[in-house]
Design a protein around this motif. Structure first.
Motif, PDB file in Angstrom:
ATOM      1  N   VAL A  85      55.555  12.450 -83.260  1.00 23.42           N
ATOM      2  CA  VAL A  85      56.049  10.895 -83.717  1.00 23.42           C
ATOM      3  C   VAL A  85      56.480  10.513 -83.100  1.00 23.42           C
ATOM      4  O   VAL A  85      58.320  10.859 -83.282  1.00 23.42           O
ATOM      5  N   VAL A  86      57.212   9.254 -81.739  1.00 27.57           N
ATOM      6  CA  VAL A  86      58.879   8.561 -81.726  1.00 27.57           C
ATOM      7  C   VAL A  86      57.844   7.361 -81.836  1.00 27.57           C
ATOM      8  O   VAL A  86      57.121   6.200 -81.964  1.00 27.57           O
ATOM      9  N   TYR A  87      59.710   6.591 -82.719  1.00 27.07           N
ATOM     10  CA  TYR A  87      58.336   5.526 -83.036  1.00 27.07           C
ATOM     11  C   TYR A  87      60.488   4.698 -83.078  1.00 27.07           C
ATOM     12  O   TYR A  87      60.917   4.933 -83.062  1.00 27.07           O
ATOM     13  N   LEU A  88      60.362   3.905 -83.453  1.00 27.43           N
ATOM     14  CA  LEU A  88      61.030   2.458 -83.182  1.00 27.43           C
ATOM     15  C   LEU A  88      61.472   2.617 -84.708  1.00 27.43           C
ATOM     16  O   LEU A  88      60.543   2.331 -85.996  1.00 27.43           O
ATOM     17  N   GLU A  89      62.511   2.711 -85.249  1.00 30.02           N
ATOM     18  CA  GLU A  89      63.022   3.034 -86.817  1.00 30.02           C
ATOM     19  C   GLU A  89      63.146   1.171 -86.965  1.00 30.02           C
ATOM     20  O   GLU A  89      63.019   1.099 -88.252  1.00 30.02           O
ATOM     21  N   SER A  90      63.046  -0.268 -86.270  1.00 31.68           N
ATOM     22  CA  SER A  90      63.117  -1.130 -86.543  1.00 31.68           C
ATOM     23  C   SER A  90      62.265  -1.647 -85.450  1.00 31.68           C
ATOM     24  O   SER A  90      62.647  -1.392 -84.584  1.00 31.68           O
ATOM     25  N   ALA A  91      62.097  -2.611 -85.347  1.00 27.64           N
ATOM     26  CA  ALA A  91      61.478  -3.441 -84.588  1.00 27.64           C
ATOM     27  C   ALA A  91      61.384  -5.172 -84.629  1.00 27.64           C
ATOM     28  O   ALA A  91      61.866  -5.722 -85.973  1.00 27.64           O
ATOM     29  N   PRO A  92      61.105  -5.336 -83.377  1.00 27.47           N
ATOM     30  CA  PRO A  92      61.560  -7.133 -83.650  1.00 27.47           C
ATOM     31  C   PRO A  92      60.618  -7.959 -84.214  1.00 27.47           C
ATOM     32  O   PRO A  92      59.449  -7.743 -85.282  1.00 27.47           O
ATOM     33  N   ARG A  93      61.419  -9.077 -84.543  1.00 23.38           N
ATOM     34  CA  ARG A  93      60.554 -10.071 -85.644  1.00 23.38           C
ATOM     35  C   ARG A  93      59.812 -10.379 -85.532  1.00 23.38           C
ATOM     36  O   ARG A  93      59.036 -10.328 -83.724  1.00 23.38           O
ATOM     37  N   GLY A  94      57.807 -10.759 -85.987  1.00 16.60           N
ATOM     38  CA  GLY A  94      56.572 -10.859 -85.017  1.00 16.60           C
ATOM     39  C   GLY A  94      55.910 -10.149 -84.631  1.00 16.60           C
ATOM     40  O   GLY A  94      55.192  -9.979 -84.429  1.00 16.60           O
ATOM     41  N   ALA A  95      56.854  -8.514 -84.770  1.00 16.45           N
ATOM     42  CA  ALA A  95      55.774  -7.061 -84.701  1.00 16.45           C
ATOM     43  C   ALA A  95      55.170  -6.905 -85.501  1.00 16.45           C
ATOM     44  O   ALA A  95      54.236  -6.107 -85.775  1.00 16.45           O
ATOM     45  N   PHE A  96      55.488  -8.017 -87.054  1.00 19.38           N
ATOM     46  CA  PHE A  96      54.547  -7.213 -87.738  1.00 19.38           C
ATOM     47  C   PHE A  96      53.370  -7.998 -88.419  1.00 19.38           C
ATOM     48  O   PHE A  96      52.679  -7.721 -89.416  1.00 19.38           O
ATOM     49  N   SER A 143      54.486  -0.499 -90.213  1.00 19.04           N
ATOM     50  CA  SER A 143      54.178  -1.429 -90.608  1.00 19.04           C
ATOM     51  C   SER A 143      54.469  -2.708 -89.103  1.00 19.04           C
ATOM     52  O   SER A 143      54.416  -3.158 -88.512  1.00 19.04           O
ATOM     53  N   HIS A 144      54.820  -1.403 -87.929  1.00 22.28           N
ATOM     54  CA  HIS A 144      54.219  -1.953 -86.501  1.00 22.28           C
ATOM     55  C   HIS A 144      53.636  -1.588 -85.453  1.00 22.28           C
ATOM     56  O   HIS A 144      53.987  -0.262 -85.748  1.00 22.28           O
ATOM     57  N   PRO A 145      53.517  -2.020 -84.124  1.00 22.68           N
ATOM     58  CA  PRO A 145      52.864  -0.890 -83.392  1.00 22.68           C
ATOM     59  C   PRO A 145      52.929  -0.621 -82.417  1.00 22.68           C
ATOM     60  O   PRO A 145      53.092   0.286 -81.681  1.00 22.68           O
ATOM     61  N   PHE A 146      55.156  -0.374 -82.311  1.00 26.40           N
ATOM     62  CA  PHE A 146      55.799   0.311 -81.217  1.00 26.40           C
ATOM     63  C   PHE A 146      55.698   1.843 -82.084  1.00 26.40           C
ATOM     64  O   PHE A 146      57.326   2.236 -82.348  1.00 26.40           O
ATOM     65  N   PHE A 147      54.921   2.841 -81.546  1.00 28.80           N
ATOM     66  CA  PHE A 147      55.262   4.671 -81.806  1.00 28.80           C
ATOM     67  C   PHE A 147      54.247   4.859 -80.461  1.00 28.80           C
ATOM     68  O   PHE A 147      53.231   4.412 -80.171  1.00 28.80           O
ATOM     69  N   ALA A 148      54.152   6.265 -80.351  1.00 36.17           N
ATOM     70  CA  ALA A 148      53.230   7.201 -79.594  1.00 36.17           C
ATOM     71  C   ALA A 148      53.358   8.439 -80.028  1.00 36.17           C
ATOM     72  O   ALA A 148      54.709   8.884 -80.824  1.00 36.17           O
ATOM     73  N   LEU A 149      52.091   8.846 -79.832  1.00 37.55           N
ATOM     74  CA  LEU A 149      52.383  10.617 -80.263  1.00 37.55           C
ATOM     75  C   LEU A 149      52.441  11.018 -78.538  1.00 37.55           C
ATOM     76  O   LEU A 149      51.920  10.921 -78.320  1.00 37.55           O
ATOM     77  N   THR A 150      53.332  12.245 -79.146  1.00 36.47           N
ATOM     78  CA  THR A 150      53.526  13.187 -77.828  1.00 36.47           C
ATOM     79  C   THR A 150      51.789  13.399 -77.917  1.00 36.47           C
ATOM     80  O   THR A 150      51.168  14.149 -78.205  1.00 36.47           O
ATOM     81  N   ASP A 151      52.472  14.131 -76.336  1.00 35.73           N
ATOM     82  CA  ASP A 151      51.064  14.939 -75.590  1.00 35.73           C
ATOM     83  C   ASP A 151      51.765  17.092 -75.873  1.00 35.73           C
ATOM     84  O   ASP A 151      52.199  16.968 -76.521  1.00 35.73           O
ATOM     85  N   ALA A 152      50.485  17.251 -75.259  1.00 33.89           N
ATOM     86  CA  ALA A 152      50.822  18.386 -75.492  1.00 33.89           C
ATOM     87  C   ALA A 152      52.216  19.457 -74.650  1.00 33.89           C
ATOM     88  O   ALA A 152      52.504  20.210 -75.177  1.00 33.89           O
ATOM     89  N   ALA A 200      48.946   8.585 -85.830  1.00 31.17           N
ATOM     90  CA  ALA A 200      49.772   7.320 -85.840  1.00 31.17           C
ATOM     91  C   ALA A 200      49.565   6.817 -86.560  1.00 31.17           C
ATOM     92  O   ALA A 200      48.447   6.192 -85.113  1.00 31.17           O
ATOM     93  N   ILE A 201      49.301   5.457 -87.101  1.00 27.99           N
ATOM     94  CA  ILE A 201      48.566   4.377 -87.567  1.00 27.99           C
ATOM     95  C   ILE A 201      49.155   3.163 -88.169  1.00 27.99           C
ATOM     96  O   ILE A 201      50.473   3.681 -88.294  1.00 27.99           O
ATOM     97  N   SER A 202      48.962   2.069 -87.300  1.00 31.50           N
ATOM     98  CA  SER A 202      49.100   1.313 -88.243  1.00 31.50           C
ATOM     99  C   SER A 202      48.454   0.442 -89.468  1.00 31.50           C
ATOM    100  O   SER A 202      47.816   1.263 -90.120  1.00 31.50           O
ATOM    101  N   ILE A 203      49.262  -0.452 -89.728  1.00 26.28           N
ATOM    102  CA  ILE A 203      48.966  -0.627 -91.261  1.00 26.28           C
ATOM    103  C   ILE A 203      47.836  -1.674 -91.381  1.00 26.28           C
ATOM    104  O   ILE A 203      47.497  -2.158 -90.354  1.00 26.28           O
ATOM    105  N   GLY A 204      46.309  -0.832 -92.297  1.00 24.42           N
ATOM    106  CA  GLY A 204      45.515  -1.869 -91.876  1.00 24.42           C
ATOM    107  C   GLY A 204      44.237  -1.110 -91.390  1.00 24.42           C
ATOM    108  O   GLY A 204      43.386  -1.309 -91.315  1.00 24.42           O
ATOM    109  N   THR A 205      44.387  -0.014 -90.669  1.00 21.56           N
ATOM    110  CA  THR A 205      43.561   1.064 -89.763  1.00 21.56           C
ATOM    111  C   THR A 205      42.704   1.849 -91.259  1.00 21.56           C
ATOM    112  O   THR A 205      43.190   2.146 -93.063  1.00 21.56           O
TER     113      THR A 205
END
Lengths: 405, 220
Positions: free
Chosen positions: B65-76, B166-175, B99-104
């Protein structure tokens, strides 16, 4: 010496665990690309003193004051052969082999296995889940732990002598056979495995097991002590998910050759058998788990002189157990157990009585998971014995910390 | 302790400010190279079993999983409640990593002919779904960011990870280890890769409006 042994065990674990790991293992240790797996169970139990010997598993060990370390291993030697073994130490004594057998799967696509060596118990349900992690409480079911007054290596001369020993199974002596004081046997031993050949076959819905072994369910052996073998079988049905219905039977010569010869002369040791029948049901769903197990055991002992034993000497055990998960990582459990014995007639003064003192145990408790594989259990049990010379009633509390990987 | 600190830092909403967003959005893509692929948990030796254990699938432990350690204001902004599935099939959780966002809400169907019992004792979310049979499913809604380790009470070798952001800036790697994080507001971010409990050092990545920033990772 025992401290060094424990230190060596811990060092051994450390040497095979990855250097970066900062915590105790939570999964089995895998070596040789997963061909070798090593697991462990450690339980430390401390409870009330037990002057009535309700929870003793032999002369010197109480199930309520026990540090037990099990190390088990499986070596996959190809798709047809697996070597399995387990060593155990109690209270940091010697590590003793508990299981050591080879499992052969003749046809890889068929669920048929042949186990040869010191094999898992065929009979009953509890005997294969005696690990603290599989037992929701701290005490054991009476049928698998409580020591009756019968011994395979020493036999009473008459009914009066047997009645005289009622309730003293933790340390008993008889006229014929081994003259030393020693513990009696439970209906089914949870503390030793038998040696022989076992065949297991089955599907998801039906499983069957049969075995020929050296000892009996009450007295599993590494080397046979008489001229006969035990035959045991178990059939297990799983008609729907969560429901297991099992039936077991076992029969084999119980009394050792020396004791039989001392009582009635040569050539009779095969006649003095233990025959056991068992039925068990387990049902689980959601947060509930319920178990029932009933066992009837008949012993045929030598008749030496009057007042004669009324054979067979029968013991009947009934055990009902339940577990309910209250919260994630927190559960409550309870078990009700009863052991009853057939009647025999002794001297005029003794009259007709059960050949051993009937026992009832009610145990309630629960467990909390500190982490997935580290659990703290607490329990209280009330024991009642109807007869004998020892404490007739005891309320015992205990705490147990268990760790497994 | 170090690990705990890094977990809370990575996922805590308090760490949300870093660089104010500039106009436009871009993407971050790259590859995560695993120097050492973790091995699946083995079964316990099963000495007391009367027969050989049934066959099972092995989980795919190469997904990172690759993600932004911090995210811009308004991304939450609160998630409206997406759904995800973690199946139980052949004594394996599939997928092994979610890998999911909160509320999922995550559904845990049982596709095996025998019982499973999904549970977690993670600080982020403790739950126990009890035992249920094939064809049935139970769900958990994840409302706090963090890492949730999931296990089966009956089959101790079954485990999985759910990473809740807590933000949407993440991704799961492929094979092949490739990833792509979309719709990232322009700015500079610390980006982290995770695989089976191992984190990379944060890498600073600048994203420009309409541009695609490249960042590779290597995990030992």
């Amino acid at each position: 010496m025992t401290v060094w042994r424990a230190a060596a065990f811990v060092a051994c674990l450390g040497s095979v665990w990855p250097a970066g790991a900062q915590t105790l293992p939570s999964e089995p240790i895998a070596l040789a690309g997963g061909r070798v797996t090593i697991g462990g169970d450690v339980s430390a139990t401390y409870g009330s003193p037990d002057p009535g010997y309700f929870d003793y598993t032999d002369y010197s060990h109480s199930a309520l004051r026990l540090l037990r370390i099990d190390v088990s291993a499986a070596l996959n030697a190809g798709e047809h052969v697996t070597l399995l073994g387990e060593v155990r130490t109690e209270n940091l004594g010697k590590f003793r082999p508990y299981a050591a057998y080879v499992r052969i799967r003749p046809w890889t696509k068929r669920n048929i296995d042949v186990n040869v060596g010191r094999v898992p118990p065929t009979f009953g349900a509890f005997a294969r889940r005696t690990y603290a992690n599989d037992n929701p409480l701290i005490g054991y079911p009476l049928a698998y732990q409580y020591l009756t007054t019968l011994r395979p290596d020493a036999v009473p001369g008459d009914a009066a002598e047997l009645l005289q020993k009622r309730g003293t199974g933790w340390l008993v002596r008889y006229r014929y056979g081994n003259p030393a004081l020693d513990g009696g046997v439970p209906l089914v031993s949870a503390f030793r495995w038998d040696t022989g050949v076992q065949v297991h076959a089955g599907t998801e819905a039906v499983r069957a097991t049969a075995a020929v072994t050296a000892g009996t369910v009450a007295n599993p052996l590494f080397r046979d002590d008489n001229s006969g073998r035990q035959i045991a079988a178990r059939l297990e049905l799983r008609p729907v998910a969560g429901l297991i219905v099992g039936g077991s039977g076992a029969r084999g010569p119980f009394v050792g050759e020396t004791a039989a010869r001392g009582a009635v002369g040569d050539g009779h040791d095969r006649e003095f058998t233990q025959t056991a029948w068992g039925g068990d049901v387990e049902y689980s769903r959601g947060y509930y788990l319920l178990r029932y197990e009933g066992i009837v055991s008949d012993w045929r002992m030598p008749i030496v002189r009057p007042p004669e034993l009324t054979l067979p000497l029968r013991a009947v055990s009934t055990s009902v157990e339940g577990r309910y998960k209250i919260l994630p990582g927190l559960y409550a459990a309870a078990r009700v157990d009863h052991l009853a014995f057939s009647h025999i007639t002794g001297t005029d003064a003794q009259g007709t009585l059960p050949w051993d003192a009937p026992v009832t145990r009610i145990e309630i408790g629960g467990g909390i998971s500190v982490q997935r594989n580290l659990v703290l259990k607490l329990s209280v049990q009330r024991n009642t014995r109807n007869g004998g010379r020892l404490e007739p009633r005891e309320t015992l509390g205990a705490a147990q910390l268990l760790f497994w990987f | 302790m170090l690990v705990l600190l890094s977990v809370s830092f990575v996922f805590a909403p308090q760490a949300l400010t870093q660089a104010p967003p500039r106009h436009g959005i871009g993407a971050i893509r790259g590859r995560v190279e695993l120097r050492r692929v973790a091995t699946a948990a083995e079964r316990r030796p099963g000495v007391a079993e009367l027969g050989s254990p049934r066959g099972r699938d092995l989980p795919d432990l190469r997904r990172s999983v690759v993600y932004l350690e911090s995210a811009p204001r308004g991304a939450f902004e609160p998630n409206e409640g997406g759904r995800a599935v973690m199946d139980q099939r052949n004594e394996t959780f599939a997928p092994h990593v979610l890998a999911i966002s909160i509320g999922t809400t995550v559904d845990f169907p049982n596709s095996d002919m025998f019982y499973h019992n999904v549970f977690s004792l993670s600080k982020t979310q403790r739950f126990d779904l009890g035992r249920y049979a094939a064809g049935h499913s139970r769900s958990v809604r994840f409302d706090r960011p963090g890492i949730v380790r999931v296990f089966c009470e009956i089959h101790s070798h079954m485990n999985a990870f759910i990473l809740v952001f807590s933000h949407p800036f993440f991704a799961l790697t492929d094979a092949e280890g490739r990833y792509r994080i979309e719709n990232v507001p322009a700015g500079t971010y610390n980006v982290v890769a995770w695989n089976e409990g191992t984190w990379s050092d944060p890498k600073s990545v600048g994203v420009t409006g309409g541009g695609i920033a490249e960042q590779d990772f290597s995990l030992r």
